[in-house]
Design a protein around this motif. Structure first.
Motif, PDB file in Angstrom:
ATOM      1  N   ASN A  53      24.791 -23.323-119.047  1.00 23.59           N
ATOM      2  CA  ASN A  53      25.882 -24.277-119.282  1.00 23.59           C
ATOM      3  C   ASN A  53      25.535 -25.667-118.768  1.00 23.59           C
ATOM      4  O   ASN A  53      25.903 -26.682-119.375  1.00 23.59           O
ATOM      5  CB  ASN A  53      27.158 -23.780-118.616  1.00 23.59           C
ATOM      6  CG  ASN A  53      27.811 -22.649-119.379  1.00 23.59           C
ATOM      7  OD1 ASN A  53      27.512 -22.423-120.539  1.00 23.59           O
ATOM      8  ND2 ASN A  53      28.693 -21.919-118.707  1.00 23.59           N
ATOM      9  N   ILE A  54      24.838 -25.730-117.620  1.00 24.39           N
ATOM     10  CA  ILE A  54      24.429 -27.031-117.097  1.00 24.39           C
ATOM     11  C   ILE A  54      23.520 -27.731-118.103  1.00 24.39           C
ATOM     12  O   ILE A  54      23.686 -28.924-118.397  1.00 24.39           O
ATOM     13  CB  ILE A  54      23.704 -26.859-115.740  1.00 24.39           C
ATOM     14  CG1 ILE A  54      24.685 -26.418-114.655  1.00 24.39           C
ATOM     15  CG2 ILE A  54      23.031 -28.169-115.333  1.00 24.39           C
ATOM     16  CD1 ILE A  54      24.029 -26.109-113.330  1.00 24.39           C
ATOM     17  N   THR A  55      22.555 -26.990-118.642  1.00 22.12           N
ATOM     18  CA  THR A  55      21.603 -27.575-119.580  1.00 22.12           C
ATOM     19  C   THR A  55      22.292 -28.040-120.861  1.00 22.12           C
ATOM     20  O   THR A  55      22.007 -29.120-121.391  1.00 22.12           O
ATOM     21  CB  THR A  55      20.505 -26.554-119.928  1.00 22.12           C
ATOM     22  OG1 THR A  55      19.852 -26.136-118.723  1.00 22.12           O
ATOM     23  CG2 THR A  55      19.486 -27.150-120.877  1.00 22.12           C
ATOM     24  N   LYS A  56      23.256 -27.250-121.347  1.00 21.87           N
ATOM     25  CA  LYS A  56      23.890 -27.549-122.640  1.00 21.87           C
ATOM     26  C   LYS A  56      24.977 -28.609-122.540  1.00 21.87           C
ATOM     27  O   LYS A  56      25.172 -29.411-123.460  1.00 21.87           O
ATOM     28  CB  LYS A  56      24.493 -26.276-123.224  1.00 21.87           C
ATOM     29  CG  LYS A  56      23.475 -25.222-123.613  1.00 21.87           C
ATOM     30  CD  LYS A  56      24.186 -23.927-123.993  1.00 21.87           C
ATOM     31  CE  LYS A  56      23.197 -22.824-124.295  1.00 21.87           C
ATOM     32  NZ  LYS A  56      23.872 -21.520-124.542  1.00 21.87           N
ATOM     33  N   HIS A  57      25.740 -28.596-121.433  1.00 24.04           N
ATOM     34  CA  HIS A  57      26.977 -29.378-121.395  1.00 24.04           C
ATOM     35  C   HIS A  57      27.008 -30.486-120.339  1.00 24.04           C
ATOM     36  O   HIS A  57      27.716 -31.475-120.536  1.00 24.04           O
ATOM     37  CB  HIS A  57      28.173 -28.450-121.120  1.00 24.04           C
ATOM     38  CG  HIS A  57      28.297 -27.315-122.073  1.00 24.04           C
ATOM     39  ND1 HIS A  57      28.691 -27.472-123.388  1.00 24.04           N
ATOM     40  CD2 HIS A  57      28.094 -25.987-121.907  1.00 24.04           C
ATOM     41  CE1 HIS A  57      28.721 -26.299-123.989  1.00 24.04           C
ATOM     42  NE2 HIS A  57      28.368 -25.375-123.118  1.00 24.04           N
ATOM     43  N   ALA A  58      26.335 -30.301-119.217  1.00 23.14           N
ATOM     44  CA  ALA A  58      26.614 -31.131-118.042  1.00 23.14           C
ATOM     45  C   ALA A  58      25.788 -32.402-118.010  1.00 23.14           C
ATOM     46  O   ALA A  58      24.716 -32.490-118.619  1.00 23.14           O
ATOM     47  CB  ALA A  58      26.367 -30.329-116.771  1.00 23.14           C
ATOM     48  N   ALA A  59      26.300 -33.378-117.267  1.00 20.51           N
ATOM     49  CA  ALA A  59      25.542 -34.575-116.905  1.00 20.51           C
ATOM     50  C   ALA A  59      25.290 -34.522-115.409  1.00 20.51           C
ATOM     51  O   ALA A  59      26.217 -34.327-114.626  1.00 20.51           O
ATOM     52  CB  ALA A  59      26.332 -35.835-117.265  1.00 20.51           C
ATOM     53  N   ASP A  60      24.036 -34.657-115.019  1.00 20.51           N
ATOM     54  CA  ASP A  60      23.655 -34.624-113.606  1.00 20.51           C
ATOM     55  C   ASP A  60      24.178 -33.353-112.932  1.00 20.51           C
ATOM     56  O   ASP A  60      24.843 -33.394-111.903  1.00 20.51           O
ATOM     57  CB  ASP A  60      24.177 -35.865-112.879  1.00 20.51           C
ATOM     58  CG  ASP A  60      23.594 -36.012-111.467  1.00 20.51           C
ATOM     59  OD1 ASP A  60      22.477 -35.492-111.232  1.00 20.51           O
ATOM     60  OD2 ASP A  60      24.249 -36.621-110.600  1.00 20.51           O
ATOM     61  N   PRO A  85      30.661 -33.871-119.105  1.00 19.73           N
ATOM     62  CA  PRO A  85      31.853 -34.635-119.533  1.00 19.73           C
ATOM     63  C   PRO A  85      33.181 -34.037-119.098  1.00 19.73           C
ATOM     64  O   PRO A  85      34.229 -34.644-119.299  1.00 19.73           O
ATOM     65  CB  PRO A  85      31.741 -34.599-121.060  1.00 19.73           C
ATOM     66  CG  PRO A  85      31.056 -33.301-121.338  1.00 19.73           C
ATOM     67  CD  PRO A  85      30.089 -33.089-120.205  1.00 19.73           C
ATOM     68  N   GLY A  86      33.189 -32.838-118.509  1.00 22.55           N
ATOM     69  CA  GLY A  86      34.431 -32.213-118.102  1.00 22.55           C
ATOM     70  C   GLY A  86      35.104 -31.465-119.240  1.00 22.55           C
ATOM     71  O   GLY A  86      34.699 -31.550-120.401  1.00 22.55           O
ATOM     72  N   MET A  87      36.144 -30.719-118.877  1.00 17.14           N
ATOM     73  CA  MET A  87      36.857 -29.885-119.851  1.00 17.14           C
ATOM     74  C   MET A  87      38.333 -30.288-119.899  1.00 17.14           C
ATOM     75  O   MET A  87      38.973 -30.417-118.864  1.00 17.14           O
ATOM     76  CB  MET A  87      36.779 -28.408-119.465  1.00 17.14           C
ATOM     77  CG  MET A  87      35.391 -27.887-119.228  1.00 17.14           C
ATOM     78  SD  MET A  87      35.451 -26.158-118.688  1.00 17.14           S
ATOM     79  CE  MET A  87      33.777 -25.990-118.043  1.00 17.14           C
ATOM     80  N   ALA A  88      38.836 -30.431-121.091  1.00 19.37           N
ATOM     81  CA  ALA A  88      40.253 -30.765-121.249  1.00 19.37           C
ATOM     82  C   ALA A  88      41.134 -29.532-121.101  1.00 19.37           C
ATOM     83  O   ALA A  88      42.295 -29.633-120.703  1.00 19.37           O
ATOM     84  CB  ALA A  88      40.492 -31.418-122.608  1.00 19.37           C
ATOM     85  N   ASP A  89      40.589 -28.342-121.427  1.00 21.73           N
ATOM     86  CA  ASP A  89      41.380 -27.107-121.400  1.00 21.73           C
ATOM     87  C   ASP A  89      40.536 -26.003-120.772  1.00 21.73           C
ATOM     88  O   ASP A  89      39.791 -25.306-121.457  1.00 21.73           O
ATOM     89  CB  ASP A  89      41.800 -26.727-122.821  1.00 21.73           C
ATOM     90  CG  ASP A  89      42.812 -25.588-122.852  1.00 21.73           C
ATOM     91  OD1 ASP A  89      42.949 -24.888-121.824  1.00 21.73           O
ATOM     92  OD2 ASP A  89      43.460 -25.396-123.900  1.00 21.73           O
ATOM     93  N   HIS A 121      37.341 -26.178-111.363  1.00 22.70           N
ATOM     94  CA  HIS A 121      38.174 -27.370-111.544  1.00 22.70           C
ATOM     95  C   HIS A 121      37.389 -28.334-112.414  1.00 22.70           C
ATOM     96  O   HIS A 121      36.204 -28.600-112.167  1.00 22.70           O
ATOM     97  CB  HIS A 121      38.503 -28.037-110.211  1.00 22.70           C
ATOM     98  CG  HIS A 121      39.215 -29.344-110.370  1.00 22.70           C
ATOM     99  ND1 HIS A 121      40.548 -29.431-110.704  1.00 22.70           N
ATOM    100  CD2 HIS A 121      38.776 -30.621-110.270  1.00 22.70           C
ATOM    101  CE1 HIS A 121      40.915 -30.701-110.785  1.00 22.70           C
ATOM    102  NE2 HIS A 121      39.854 -31.440-110.533  1.00 22.70           N
ATOM    103  N   SER A 122      38.049 -28.861-113.427  1.00 21.35           N
ATOM    104  CA  SER A 122      37.367 -29.769-114.344  1.00 21.35           C
ATOM    105  C   SER A 122      38.331 -30.823-114.849  1.00 21.35           C
ATOM    106  O   SER A 122      39.520 -30.540-115.060  1.00 21.35           O
ATOM    107  CB  SER A 122      36.788 -28.981-115.526  1.00 21.35           C
ATOM    108  OG  SER A 122      35.982 -29.810-116.332  1.00 21.35           O
ATOM    109  N   MET A 123      37.812 -32.036-115.018  1.00 18.36           N
ATOM    110  CA  MET A 123      38.607 -33.136-115.574  1.00 18.36           C
ATOM    111  C   MET A 123      37.746 -33.901-116.570  1.00 18.36           C
ATOM    112  O   MET A 123      36.593 -34.227-116.276  1.00 18.36           O
ATOM    113  CB  MET A 123      39.096 -34.079-114.467  1.00 18.36           C
ATOM    114  CG  MET A 123      40.115 -33.468-113.521  1.00 18.36           C
ATOM    115  SD  MET A 123      40.775 -34.663-112.333  1.00 18.36           S
ATOM    116  CE  MET A 123      41.652 -35.787-113.428  1.00 18.36           C
ATOM    117  N   PRO A 124      38.289 -34.195-117.747  1.00 18.60           N
ATOM    118  CA  PRO A 124      37.521 -34.957-118.734  1.00 18.60           C
ATOM    119  C   PRO A 124      37.062 -36.298-118.162  1.00 18.60           C
ATOM    120  O   PRO A 124      37.832 -37.017-117.518  1.00 18.60           O
ATOM    121  CB  PRO A 124      38.528 -35.162-119.876  1.00 18.60           C
ATOM    122  CG  PRO A 124      39.492 -34.031-119.733  1.00 18.60           C
ATOM    123  CD  PRO A 124      39.604 -33.792-118.254  1.00 18.60           C
TER     124      PRO A 124
END
Length: 404
Positions: A53-60, A85-89, A121-124
């Protein structure tokens, strides 16, 4: 009342863009601590999903492996921190079959099912922090409660060892103890430093007027929006309390780590009850090392917080709308401590005690933590490290929610 759960914690290694290395390290760690073959395989599977998931979705994005211990058991915790970029849902992201990149999308749901404890915990636009804990099975029911204290350390860029540390332990308090602690030095009546109020802008409060207590016993200082009382000869209250230490070994690298490890060993082996007494024990243990900045707090069931700090450890009592800073004094533990002073504060309902080294900027606000305060302390610490941490120095954060 159920005894608060406090775990010993050892941060093992951080991984950035190293999914194979993280999986291999997790497998070796599971075997080393006796997690069991099946549980270790499940841990490795979860690490593979999180690293992917880090490789596919995350920044730093970064992944931390660590060991958690009680007297009877040892487990593995993985913490993942990224800057976007964070998750909205989040609930939707945990459902199987949901993916933003066209893959099967079973990663987070699988991790949640495999782990004994999982939180996220995630925030867009801001990013995501998450953790998962893996204990040997069958699971000890005592490990299912919320841990009262959590922290995180990260070495300076280019180093593998961190000169910062933190630790916590349950303490029964002086009134519950059978005998005085051998390493607990008697509380000292330290004379007030000349001109201290003038230098700090502190003003005597109304406490002495209301209660008749002599000013030499208690003095109130304006810190943030609340009052912090200087307490002479502070004693632990009745019932169990939680002692928490934050330590920053001077400099960085292996020598700073040696000082920091000596502080943790002294803290865990000490039977002292108050922050001042613990500080005395740590001071003796750090002689011969390069020394450290150290802060020690005691949190009690009624919300009382006792605090003693030497050096540049930042400490605050935080709620969703306020931050009250606690006062440390100049010095180097292990070398020079001219005065030890204990301050008393109150932990607000739903609030937390936060202590961190200067590897984090102090330019964070209660609003930065407001959405995190209902999460476990380890997740709050990881979120604050993401928000305020720098890579120009070793960094550590410890968060305590108290003994209530």
């Amino acid at each position: 009342m159920r005894e608060p759960l406090v775990l010993d914690c050892e941060d093992v290694a951080w991984f950035r863009d190293q999914p194979d290395g993280a999986r291999g390290a997790a497998a070796a760690l599971g075997r080393r601590i006796g997690l069991g073959e099946q549980r270790t395989a499940q841990l490795v599977l979860a690490i593979a999903e999180l690293a992917s998931n880090i490789t596919k979705h995350a920044a730093d994005g970064s992944l931390l492996l660590r060991v958690l211990r009680t007297r009877e058991s040892a487990g593995v915790e993985v913490i993942v921190v990224d800057s976007g970029p964070g998750m909205a849902d989040v609930p939707a992201a945990l459902r199987d079959g949901v993916s933003s990149v066209g893959t099967l999308g079973v990663g987070l749901g699988a991790v949640q099912r495999l782990a004994d404890q999982f939180d996220i915990h995630s925030m867009p636009g801001l990013g995501t922090v998450q953790f998962a804990r893996f204990w040997p099975h069958p699971l000890d029911p005592r490990l299912t409660g919320e841990v009262a204290v959590g922290g995180i350390t990260r070495p300076i860029g280019g180093e593998d060892t961190c000169g910062d540390s933190w630790a916590a332990r349950i303490d029964p308090g002086e009134q519950n103890a059978q005998a005085p602690a051998e390493d607990a030095a008697p509380a000292r009546e330290t004379p007030a430093a000349p001109g201290w109020a003038a230098m700090t802008g502190a003003r005597p409060g109304e406490y002495a007027h209301r209660t008749g207590t002599r000013p030499s016993d208690r003095t109130e200082y304006a810190l943030g929006h609340r009052r912090s009382q200087l307490v002479r000869g502070a004693a632990a209250g009745p019932g169990d309390g939680i002692l928490v230490m934050s330590c920053d070994g001077l400099g960085h690298g292996p020598m700073a780590a040696l000082a920091s490890q000596a502080a943790v060993k002294a803290f865990r082996s000490s039977t002292a009850h108050t922050p001042e007494q613990v500080m005395e024990a740590v001071h003796r243990a750090l002689r011969g090392t390069r020394g450290a900045a150290v802060a020690v707090a005691r949190l009690e069931v009624d919300g009382r917080v006792l605090f003693c700090g030497i050096g540049n450890i930042s400490a605050s009592v935080v709620s969703a709308s306020s931050r009250s800073n606690l006062l440390s004094h100049p010095g180097i533990v292990g070398h020079q401590m001219r005065q030890l002073r204990t301050y008393e504060h109150r932990l607000p309902a739903g609030g937390a005690l936060v202590m961190h080294s200067d590897g984090l900027s102090e330019r964070w606000t209660p609003g930065d933590l407001a959405a995190l305060l209902h999460h476990p302390p380890a997740l709050i610490a990881a979120g604050l490290l993401r928000q305020a941490g720098t890579r120009r120095d070793d960094a550590s954060v410890v968060v305590a929610k108290g003994a209530r």
